[in-house]
Design a protein around this motif. Sequence first.
Motif, PDB file in Angstrom:
ATOM      1  N   PHE A   1       0.800  -1.219   0.000  1.00 19.73           N
ATOM      2  CA  PHE A   1       0.000   0.000   0.000  1.00 19.73           C
ATOM      3  C   PHE A   1       0.837   1.277   0.000  1.00 19.73           C
ATOM      4  N   GLY A   2       2.174   1.121   0.121  1.00 22.19           N
ATOM      5  CA  GLY A   2       3.034   2.298   0.074  1.00 22.19           C
ATOM      6  C   GLY A   2       3.082   2.928  -1.301  1.00 22.19           C
ATOM      7  N   GLY A   3       2.835   2.090  -2.334  1.00 24.78           N
ATOM      8  CA  GLY A   3       2.738   2.595  -3.697  1.00 24.78           C
ATOM      9  C   GLY A   3       4.006   3.257  -4.204  1.00 24.78           C
ATOM     10  N   LYS A   4       3.831   4.207  -5.077  1.00 26.89           N
ATOM     11  CA  LYS A   4       4.964   4.857  -5.738  1.00 26.89           C
ATOM     12  C   LYS A   4       5.790   5.730  -4.807  1.00 26.89           C
ATOM     13  N   LYS A   5       5.167   6.189  -3.716  1.00 24.83           N
ATOM     14  CA  LYS A   5       5.885   7.091  -2.825  1.00 24.83           C
ATOM     15  C   LYS A   5       7.170   6.464  -2.300  1.00 24.83           C
ATOM     16  N   ILE A   6       7.210   5.155  -2.159  1.00 23.56           N
ATOM     17  CA  ILE A   6       8.388   4.534  -1.572  1.00 23.56           C
ATOM     18  C   ILE A   6       9.529   4.415  -2.582  1.00 23.56           C
ATOM     19  N   GLU A   7       9.247   4.551  -3.871  1.00 24.19           N
ATOM     20  CA  GLU A   7      10.307   4.414  -4.867  1.00 24.19           C
ATOM     21  C   GLU A   7      11.166   5.672  -4.942  1.00 24.19           C
ATOM     22  N   TRP A   8      10.547   6.817  -5.066  1.00 26.29           N
ATOM     23  CA  TRP A   8      11.275   8.087  -5.142  1.00 26.29           C
ATOM     24  C   TRP A   8      10.574   9.114  -4.255  1.00 26.29           C
ATOM     25  N   PRO A   9      10.777   9.065  -2.927  1.00 25.87           N
ATOM     26  CA  PRO A   9      10.126  10.020  -2.021  1.00 25.87           C
ATOM     27  C   PRO A   9      10.543  11.461  -2.337  1.00 25.87           C
ATOM     28  N   ASP A  10       9.613  12.379  -2.104  1.00 26.38           N
ATOM     29  CA  ASP A  10       9.873  13.796  -2.372  1.00 26.38           C
ATOM     30  C   ASP A  10      10.160  14.510  -1.045  1.00 26.38           C
ATOM     31  N   VAL A  11      11.433  14.688  -0.718  1.00 28.04           N
ATOM     32  CA  VAL A  11      11.840  15.369   0.514  1.00 28.04           C
ATOM     33  C   VAL A  11      12.159  16.817   0.167  1.00 28.04           C
ATOM     34  N   LYS A  12      11.362  17.730   0.719  1.00 27.45           N
ATOM     35  CA  LYS A  12      11.524  19.142   0.381  1.00 27.45           C
ATOM     36  C   LYS A  12      12.710  19.782   1.106  1.00 27.45           C
ATOM     37  N   VAL A  13      12.830  19.513   2.442  1.00 29.24           N
ATOM     38  CA  VAL A  13      13.852  20.165   3.252  1.00 29.24           C
ATOM     39  C   VAL A  13      14.611  19.119   4.065  1.00 29.24           C
ATOM     40  N   SER A  14      15.935  19.141   4.012  1.00 28.48           N
ATOM     41  CA  SER A  14      16.756  18.215   4.799  1.00 28.48           C
ATOM     42  C   SER A  14      16.842  18.698   6.248  1.00 28.48           C
ATOM     43  N   ASP A  15      17.037  17.746   7.167  1.00 29.10           N
ATOM     44  CA  ASP A  15      17.132  18.088   8.586  1.00 29.10           C
ATOM     45  C   ASP A  15      18.539  18.585   8.926  1.00 29.10           C
ATOM     46  N   LYS A  16      18.719  19.035  10.171  1.00 22.42           N
ATOM     47  CA  LYS A  16      19.990  19.632  10.583  1.00 22.42           C
ATOM     48  C   LYS A  16      21.134  18.615  10.583  1.00 22.42           C
ATOM     49  N   ILE A  17      20.873  17.365  11.001  1.00 20.52           N
ATOM     50  CA  ILE A  17      21.928  16.342  11.031  1.00 20.52           C
ATOM     51  C   ILE A  17      22.436  16.065   9.625  1.00 20.52           C
ATOM     52  N   THR A  18      21.518  15.933   8.682  1.00 18.54           N
ATOM     53  CA  THR A  18      21.907  15.701   7.288  1.00 18.54           C
ATOM     54  C   THR A  18      22.761  16.848   6.758  1.00 18.54           C
ATOM     55  N   GLN A  19      22.381  18.056   7.097  1.00 18.56           N
ATOM     56  CA  GLN A  19      23.131  19.215   6.626  1.00 18.56           C
ATOM     57  C   GLN A  19      24.501  19.322   7.297  1.00 18.56           C
ATOM     58  N   LYS A  20      24.542  19.093   8.632  1.00 21.40           N
ATOM     59  CA  LYS A  20      25.803  19.204   9.367  1.00 21.40           C
ATOM     60  C   LYS A  20      26.818  18.168   8.905  1.00 21.40           C
ATOM     61  N   LEU A  21      26.355  16.935   8.692  1.00 23.12           N
ATOM     62  CA  LEU A  21      27.253  15.846   8.306  1.00 23.12           C
ATOM     63  C   LEU A  21      27.369  15.703   6.787  1.00 23.12           C
ATOM     64  N   ASP A  22      26.623  16.521   6.055  1.00 23.38           N
ATOM     65  CA  ASP A  22      26.656  16.489   4.584  1.00 23.38           C
ATOM     66  C   ASP A  22      26.405  15.070   4.075  1.00 23.38           C
ATOM     67  N   LEU A  23      25.250  14.509   4.453  1.00 21.77           N
ATOM     68  CA  LEU A  23      24.939  13.108   4.148  1.00 21.77           C
ATOM     69  C   LEU A  23      24.332  12.903   2.761  1.00 21.77           C
ATOM     70  N   ARG A  24      23.936  13.948   2.099  1.00 19.70           N
ATOM     71  CA  ARG A  24      23.350  13.773   0.758  1.00 19.70           C
ATOM     72  C   ARG A  24      24.432  13.337  -0.229  1.00 19.70           C
ATOM     73  N   GLN A  25      24.053  12.414  -1.144  1.00 19.35           N
ATOM     74  CA  GLN A  25      25.029  11.902  -2.110  1.00 19.35           C
ATOM     75  C   GLN A  25      24.326  11.595  -3.435  1.00 19.35           C
TER      76      GLN A  25
END
Length: 364
Positions: A169-193
């Motif tokens: 029932f998660g459908g398409k959302k689980i394939e490519w989730p749309d995250v608008k704003v990253s959290d502080k931990i992600t930004q501090k540690l630069d976790l996006r790749q």
Amino acid sequence: MSKWLKPPWLELNIMLALGLITYLVILAAVMAVPTPEGGMAGGVIWGWLVGFFVISTLIALVATVGGIGGGVLFTPFILAFTPIDSLIARGTGLIVAMFSGLMATGPVCRSGLANVKMCVFLCVAFGVSCFGGALGAVVVAEHLGDWGEAAVRMLLGLVIGGLILYFIFGGKKIEWPDVKVSDKITQKLDLRQPFYEPSLKKVVDYGLTRMGWLFAGILFVGMGSGFFGMGAGWAIVPFQNVIAGTPIKVAAANSVVLLGMGDCVAVWPYFMMGALIPILAAPWLAGQVVGGLLGALVLVQIKAGFVRWLLIGLMGFSCWGLITRALSMWEIIERPPHWMNGLVLLILLTFVMINIVREFRLKD
């Protein structure tokens, strides 16, 4: 020809050659040794070892594509359809999960699909909690007996059943989730790749969020990994996807990396308890090495929708076997005959194939 002499094909060819030589040497040894009275013939033992290797290779290939680790198929199947003691099955299951993850780590990291910085961050929680869960499994096995064996199977079956509903029932959302704003931990540690996605033919720069909650969730997941002895890819993938908004293919790649790093810690309590039997573990381990490498190469190229429906089918059959085995151990029902298990497997495979074909036709 030069392609087969370069990584990762070089490593795969070496492993296959060593495996072939090893099994030929074992065959020669068992044929030369007389069979003791009342014992199992050497040729039969050799046949079982070859069968274990082949099945393990297939399990590793399929499980790596799903990002769930080989243990999530090995342990439920062994607990559901064989009389092997659960402590031995769970200890061997962690070995299976660990080596399928280790072999898949290289290809998914080289391709950029696995987020290495995110994996290192989460492995701190996963490794510590895996060890605690494994210690808990030893305590349960020592004090709860057959009732505890059935309870472990039932609890595991219900957990997997809940995840099946999520993936359906998660459908398409689980394939490519749309995250608008990253959290502080992600930004501090630069976790996006960002990474290049072959099925979309473009670079995907996905967002991440709620990494603190994900870290706490992985602590819980690690406890289950060590306790149930089946890795934890079945939970690591959806936890990353639901909590942090990680694309499912990236979550699957991260999962195999975490399994390779974390489950090596959880193995030790089982090892100290004597629950790892070399003659049982060795062929399964070797198969995970070959299948895990092949599965990683497939995962990099495959479409995300295929991964989702593959997970649904695999976990569905495990859920059926675990729940029916637990109920039969409690003497609530008779254990289902083999023909019924085969019928359930056929129904699940048909369901999965229909949905895969339908989904890809809609995309085309």
